[in-house]
Scaffold this motif. Structure first.
Motif, PDB file in Angstrom:
ATOM      1  N   CYS A 276       0.845  -1.187   0.000  1.00  0.00           N
ATOM      2  CA  CYS A 276       0.000   0.000   0.000  1.00  0.00           C
ATOM      3  C   CYS A 276       0.886   1.245   0.000  1.00  0.00           C
ATOM      4  O   CYS A 276       1.879   1.301   0.734  1.00  0.00           O
ATOM      5  CB  CYS A 276      -0.916   0.004   1.222  1.00  0.00           C
ATOM      6  N   ASP A 283      -7.376   1.804   4.287  1.00  0.00           N
ATOM      7  CA  ASP A 283      -8.780   1.595   4.627  1.00  0.00           C
ATOM      8  C   ASP A 283      -9.517   0.943   3.463  1.00  0.00           C
ATOM      9  O   ASP A 283     -10.396   0.105   3.661  1.00  0.00           O
ATOM     10  CB  ASP A 283      -9.419   2.928   4.993  1.00  0.00           C
ATOM     11  N   ASP A 284      -9.141   1.305   2.251  1.00  0.00           N
ATOM     12  CA  ASP A 284      -9.639   0.613   1.062  1.00  0.00           C
ATOM     13  C   ASP A 284      -8.497  -0.203   0.488  1.00  0.00           C
ATOM     14  O   ASP A 284      -7.636   0.318  -0.210  1.00  0.00           O
ATOM     15  CB  ASP A 284     -10.139   1.615   0.019  1.00  0.00           C
ATOM     16  N   ASN A 286      -8.286  -2.036  -1.897  1.00  0.00           N
ATOM     17  CA  ASN A 286      -8.260  -2.091  -3.359  1.00  0.00           C
ATOM     18  C   ASN A 286      -7.383  -0.995  -3.961  1.00  0.00           C
ATOM     19  O   ASN A 286      -7.136  -0.993  -5.164  1.00  0.00           O
ATOM     20  CB  ASN A 286      -9.680  -2.013  -3.912  1.00  0.00           C
ATOM     21  N   THR A 287      -6.912  -0.070  -3.121  1.00  0.00           N
ATOM     22  CA  THR A 287      -5.929   0.911  -3.580  1.00  0.00           C
ATOM     23  C   THR A 287      -4.508   0.359  -3.450  1.00  0.00           C
ATOM     24  O   THR A 287      -3.555   1.018  -3.853  1.00  0.00           O
ATOM     25  CB  THR A 287      -6.041   2.209  -2.769  1.00  0.00           C
ATOM     26  N   LYS A 353     -12.874  -3.322  11.566  1.00  0.00           N
ATOM     27  CA  LYS A 353     -13.638  -3.083  10.342  1.00  0.00           C
ATOM     28  C   LYS A 353     -13.370  -4.212   9.359  1.00  0.00           C
ATOM     29  O   LYS A 353     -12.214  -4.503   9.041  1.00  0.00           O
ATOM     30  CB  LYS A 353     -13.240  -1.742   9.713  1.00  0.00           C
ATOM     31  N   ARG A 355     -13.197  -5.667   5.746  1.00  0.00           N
ATOM     32  CA  ARG A 355     -13.006  -5.102   4.404  1.00  0.00           C
ATOM     33  C   ARG A 355     -13.014  -6.223   3.373  1.00  0.00           C
ATOM     34  O   ARG A 355     -12.749  -7.383   3.691  1.00  0.00           O
ATOM     35  CB  ARG A 355     -11.672  -4.340   4.330  1.00  0.00           C
ATOM     36  N   THR A 356     -13.291  -5.856   2.136  1.00  0.00           N
ATOM     37  CA  THR A 356     -13.178  -6.808   1.033  1.00  0.00           C
ATOM     38  C   THR A 356     -12.125  -6.318   0.064  1.00  0.00           C
ATOM     39  O   THR A 356     -11.930  -5.110  -0.130  1.00  0.00           O
ATOM     40  CB  THR A 356     -14.513  -6.992   0.298  1.00  0.00           C
ATOM     41  N   PHE A 357     -11.443  -7.278  -0.537  1.00  0.00           N
ATOM     42  CA  PHE A 357     -10.375  -6.964  -1.486  1.00  0.00           C
ATOM     43  C   PHE A 357     -10.611  -7.762  -2.758  1.00  0.00           C
ATOM     44  O   PHE A 357     -10.785  -8.985  -2.724  1.00  0.00           O
ATOM     45  CB  PHE A 357      -9.018  -7.311  -0.891  1.00  0.00           C
ATOM     46  N   ASN A 358     -10.628  -7.073  -3.897  1.00  0.00           N
ATOM     47  CA  ASN A 358     -10.814  -7.721  -5.195  1.00  0.00           C
ATOM     48  C   ASN A 358      -9.465  -8.197  -5.711  1.00  0.00           C
ATOM     49  O   ASN A 358      -8.746  -7.456  -6.369  1.00  0.00           O
ATOM     50  CB  ASN A 358     -11.466  -6.755  -6.176  1.00  0.00           C
TER      51      ASN A 358
END
Length: 631
Positions: A276, A283-284, A286-287, A353, A355-358
Motif C-alpha cells: 500500500c 482503509d480501502d 483495493n488501492t 472493520k 473489508r473486502t479486497f478484489n
C-alpha cells in the motif's frame, strides 16, 4: 444467476496457452457427467449435471498463477467448468451444476453442493496421535530430452538432505506429519501434442507399484524443460481432510516448488503480499497492489521458510492455546513459530472493520473477492528453515503481521493470506524482506480502533501489546477455552522437531541402458529419534534391444504415438526403517511455482548430517475435530 463474462479466454489465459492448459487439466472433455449418487450418466431430470469438483493450479516463470475447475465423473473423465467468480466449494465436493455450453467448457450459471443427508457433528477435543504418514512416489519421466537429475539426487531432495521435503514437513508440523518416499524411473514417455499431464499420469500410474500398496501422492517429474507446459509446477487441489494426489514438475526441484506442490495437494492456497502506498495497510485495500507469491517467508509464497500461522492452523498443526483470538486490549507473550510450544504462537486479532479486497485475475487465475476480517501476528526466529536450511540468509527474530479471513476447518477450502509491509518506505517485492514490525513500533488499523505494538523481541519470545478501545470480549484460545494473558513463556517450548533421512537405496538399471527401464529407491521411515532404514537393493531388469522386457519385467506400452516400450524389472522391497512418531495427513490439490530458493545439490552422505533431531515433542497437540460443512 450469473451473467456470462465477455471473454473467458482473456480472463483465464494468455492467448495460445488456453488450449494447451485445457488438455493438461481435462480428462474427458465434454462427455457426459455421471451422477455421483446413482452412477447414472448424463443430465438429471432437473437439467443439471453432477460430479465432483476438481481444482487445478499452475504457475509460470513470471509468478502468475492459473486456476482451472472441472466436473469429474466416477470414471475420472472431466468437463471444464467456467465460473464468473471463484467458487467457495472445497475441492472434491459433489456438485449439481447448470450452465451454458461454450467452446472452452460449461459456463456455470448455478451450482449446488450435493449433501449426503447425514448431519455433521463436532466431537469433543481430545489428545490424539500424530497424523498418518503420507506416501510419495516421485517419478522421473524422460520425454526424449533426457532427465536433468538422478534418482540419488532426488532421494536426497525428498528425504536425505537436511533441507529435504520430508524434513520440511516434519519440522513445520512439529512432528505431526511425516513423509515417506520412493523414486521411480527414468521412464520413457511421449507427451504428445500440447501438455497433456492428465494423460501422462493415467498412462504411467499403473506401473508405479509399492510393496505396501498404492501411493497417496504422485510427483511426476518432466526430466527436461517443456515449453508447451507454461508452468514450473502444477497440482490438483484438495483439503487437509481430503488430500489430492497429483503434482507435476517442469524440470525443477527447487525448495519452494518441491514444498509448495504437495502443499496445494493439502489444500493450501498461495501466501501473498499487499503493498500500500506510503502505509502498511489502507482503509480501502483495493488501492493497494497484491503479489500472488509475495510472501518471502513462506514456501506457499516465494521463500523456503516456515509456513505462516494461518496455513499451519488450517493443516491442524496447532491446537489448544497455540493461537489466541483477541477482541479487547491486552498484553501477550508470543512464542517462536518454529518450535513445539504449549503457549501462544500466534494472535488472531479481530479487525474493527471488515473489508473486502478484489484480488485480480492476473495474479492467480480467476479473480476472487477476499474478506479481510482478522490480523495475524507471529514471531519468527532463526531456527531450521527460518535459518539457513534451504536459504541463503537467516532471519533475525522478528514479528510479522498478515491480514486475511477467519480460520478455517480442515474440511473447508483454503484461503489466500496477505503479508503486510510495516516498513513501506522500501518498495517493490524486495521491500518485503524488511516487512517485520520492529521493537517499539506500532501498526494501527487505518480506520482506527486498533493498535498493535511490539514491546520486546528476542530469540525466545515477543511481547505484543494490543490496544482496542471499547473492546469487551475476553481473549479465547482457538479451541474455545478461556485464556489468561500474557500466557506461558518459553519454558513451555521444546526444541525444533525434525526427521532424519533414510539412506538411499542401491539402484541397478541393468544392461541395455535406461531407455524404458524403471528403478525404485527405498527409504526408512524415520521419526523424531528414529534412524533411517537400511538401503534396499533394486534390480531394474536386463533390458533387451529396443526397450524389450528384461528378466522379471513386463513390457508396457506408454500409450503415446511413437513412444518406446517400458520394461519394469523385479524390485527389491523397500525397508521399513525405524518407525518414528512423526506422521502427517493432509489434503488438497494445488500447484506451485519455482521462484526463489533453489537448493544446492548434496551428496547422499549429507543424509547423515546430524540436525539435533533427538528432541521429541513433549506433548501431543490438541487438535480440533471441527467438521462443519464448507462456508
Amino acid at each position: 444467476m450469473h451473467r456470462v463474462a465477455p471473454s473467458y479466454r482473456g480472463r483465464f489465459f494468455g492467448t495460445g496457452l488456453c488450449l494447451a492448459l485445457l488438455s493438461s487439466f481435462g480428462g474427458g472433455g465434454c462427455g457426459q457427467i455421471g451422477d455421483t449418487s446413482t452412477g447414472n450418466a448424463g443430465a438429471r431430470d432437473d437439467g443439471s449435471l453432477r460430479g465432483e469438483l476438481a481444482t487445478y493450479v499452475s504457475d509460470d516463470f513470471e509468478g502468475l498463477s492459473e486456476t482451472r475447475y472441472t466436473l469429474r465423473d466416477a470414471s475420472g473423465a472431466e468437463r471444464p467448468l467456467l465460473f464468473d467468480e471463484a467458487p467457495d466449494f472445497a475441492p472434491g465436493t459433489p456438485l449439481r451444476v447448470w450452465g451454458i455450453e461454450l467452446p472452452d467448457g460449461l459456463h456455470v450459471t448455478r451450482a449446488e453442493a450435493i449433501t449426503s443427508g447425514i448431519e455433521s457433528e463436532s466431537s469433543a477435543l481430545r489428545m490424539g496421535p500424530p497424523y498418518a504418514p503420507r506416501s510419495f512416489a516421485f517419478v522421473l519421466v524422460d520425454l526424449g530430452g533426457g532427465v536433468n537429475t538422478t534418482a540419488t539426487d532426488v532421494m536426497g531432495r525428498l528425504t536425505g538432505a537436511p533441507d529435504s521435503l520430508r524434513n520440511y514437513y516434519v519440522a513445520d508440523s512439529y512432528g505431526t506429519q511425516d513423509v515417506t518416499a520412493q523414486v521411480f524411473g527414468p521412464i520413457s514417455y511421449a507427451l504428445g501434442a500440447g501438455c497433456n499431464t492428465s494423460q501422462l499420469a493415467s498412462d504411467l500410474r499403473p506401473m508405479i507399484q509399492s510393496t505396501s500398496g498404492t501411493f497417496q501422492h504422485y510427483l511426476w517429474y518432466l526430466g527436461s524443460r517443456q515449453s508447451t507446459c507454461g508452468w514450473t509446477g502444477l497440482a490438483s487441489v484438495g483439503t487437509p481432510d481430503k488430500p489430492s494426489r497429483d503434482t507435476w514438475y517442469n524440470a525443477s526441484t527447487s525448495c519452494v516448488v518441491l514444498v509448495q506442490e504437495p502443499g496445494h495437494n493439502f489444500g493450501m492456497q498461495h501466501s501473498s503480499s499487499l503493498a500500500c502506498t506510503g502505509a502498511a495497510f489502507a482503509d480501502d485495500p483495493n488501492t493497494c497492489v497484491s503479489s500472488e507469491y509475495g510472501d518471502p517467508f513462506d514456501p506457499m509464497g516465494s521463500g523456503c521458510r516456515h509456513m505462516n500461522a494461518w496455513q499451519k492452523d488450517y493443516q491442524g498443526w496447532f491446537g489448544g492455546c497455540n493461537g489466541v483470538t483477541v477482541q479487547s486490549s491486552g498484553t501477550f507473550t508470543v512464542l517462536p513459530l518454529e518450535q513445539a510450544c504449549d503457549g501462544v504462537q500466534f494472535l488472531q486479532i479481530v479487525s474493527p472493520k471488515v473489508r473486502t479486497f478484489n484480488r485480480p485475475a492476473g495474479g492467480g487465475g480467476m479473480a476472487t473477492v477476499e474478506t479481510f476480517s482478522h490480523y495475524y501476528v507471529e514471531l519468527r526466529t532463526p531456527q531450521d528453515f527460518d535459518g539457513m536450511l534451504g536459504n541463503r540468509t537467516t532471519l533475525a527474530p522478528e514479528v510479522l503481521v498478515h491480514v486475511g479471513g477467519d480460520l478455517r476447518a480442515r474440511t473447508q477450502r483454503g484461503l489466500h493470506t496477505f503479508l503486510l509491509d510495516t516498513t513501506p518506505a522500501t518498495t517493490g517485492r524486495a521491500g518485503f524482506a524488511d516487512a517485520a514490525l520492529g521493537v517499539g513500533k506500532t501498526f494501527s488499523d487505518p480506520a482506527g480502533g486498533l493498535d498493535i505494538t511490539v514491546m520486546d523481541v528476542s530469540a525466545t519470545q515477543a511481547t505484543i501489546a494490543v490496544n482496542m478501545p471499547g473492546g469487551q470480549a475476553a481473549p479465547t484460545c482457538i479451541d474455545g477455552a478461556a485464556f489468561t494473558a500474557p500466557g506461558p513463556g518459553p519454558e513451555s517450548c521444546n526444541a525444533v522437531v525434525s526427521g532424519a533421512g533414510g539412506a538411499p537405496a542401491t539402484m541397478m538399471t541393468g544392461a541395455g541402458g535406461h531407455d524404458g527401464s524403471m528403478s525404485m529407491m527405498g527409504t526408512g521411515a524415520a521419526g523424531a529419534m528414529g534412524a533411517g532404514g537400511a538401503p534396499a537393493a533394486v534390480d531394474a531388469g536386463a533390458l533387451g534391444g529396443g526397450g524389450g522386457s528384461g528378466a522379471g519385467g513386463a513390457t508396457v506400452d506408454a500409450g503415446g504415438a511413437g513412444a518406446p516400450g517400458m520394461s519394469m524389472g523385479t524390485a527389491g522391497a523397500p525397508p521399513a526403517g525405524a518407525a518414528g512418531m512423526m506422521a502427517g495427513e493432509v489434503s488438497g490439490n494445488v500447484v506451485g511455482h519455482g521462484c526463489g530458493c533453489e537448493a544446492s545439490r548434496r551428496s547422499p552422505a549429507d543424509a547423515l548430517v546430524p540436525l539435533g533431531l533427538a528432541i521429541v515433542m513433549g506433548r501431543a497437540r490438541r487438535r480440533r475435530r471441527n467438521i462443519d460443512p464448507p462456508a
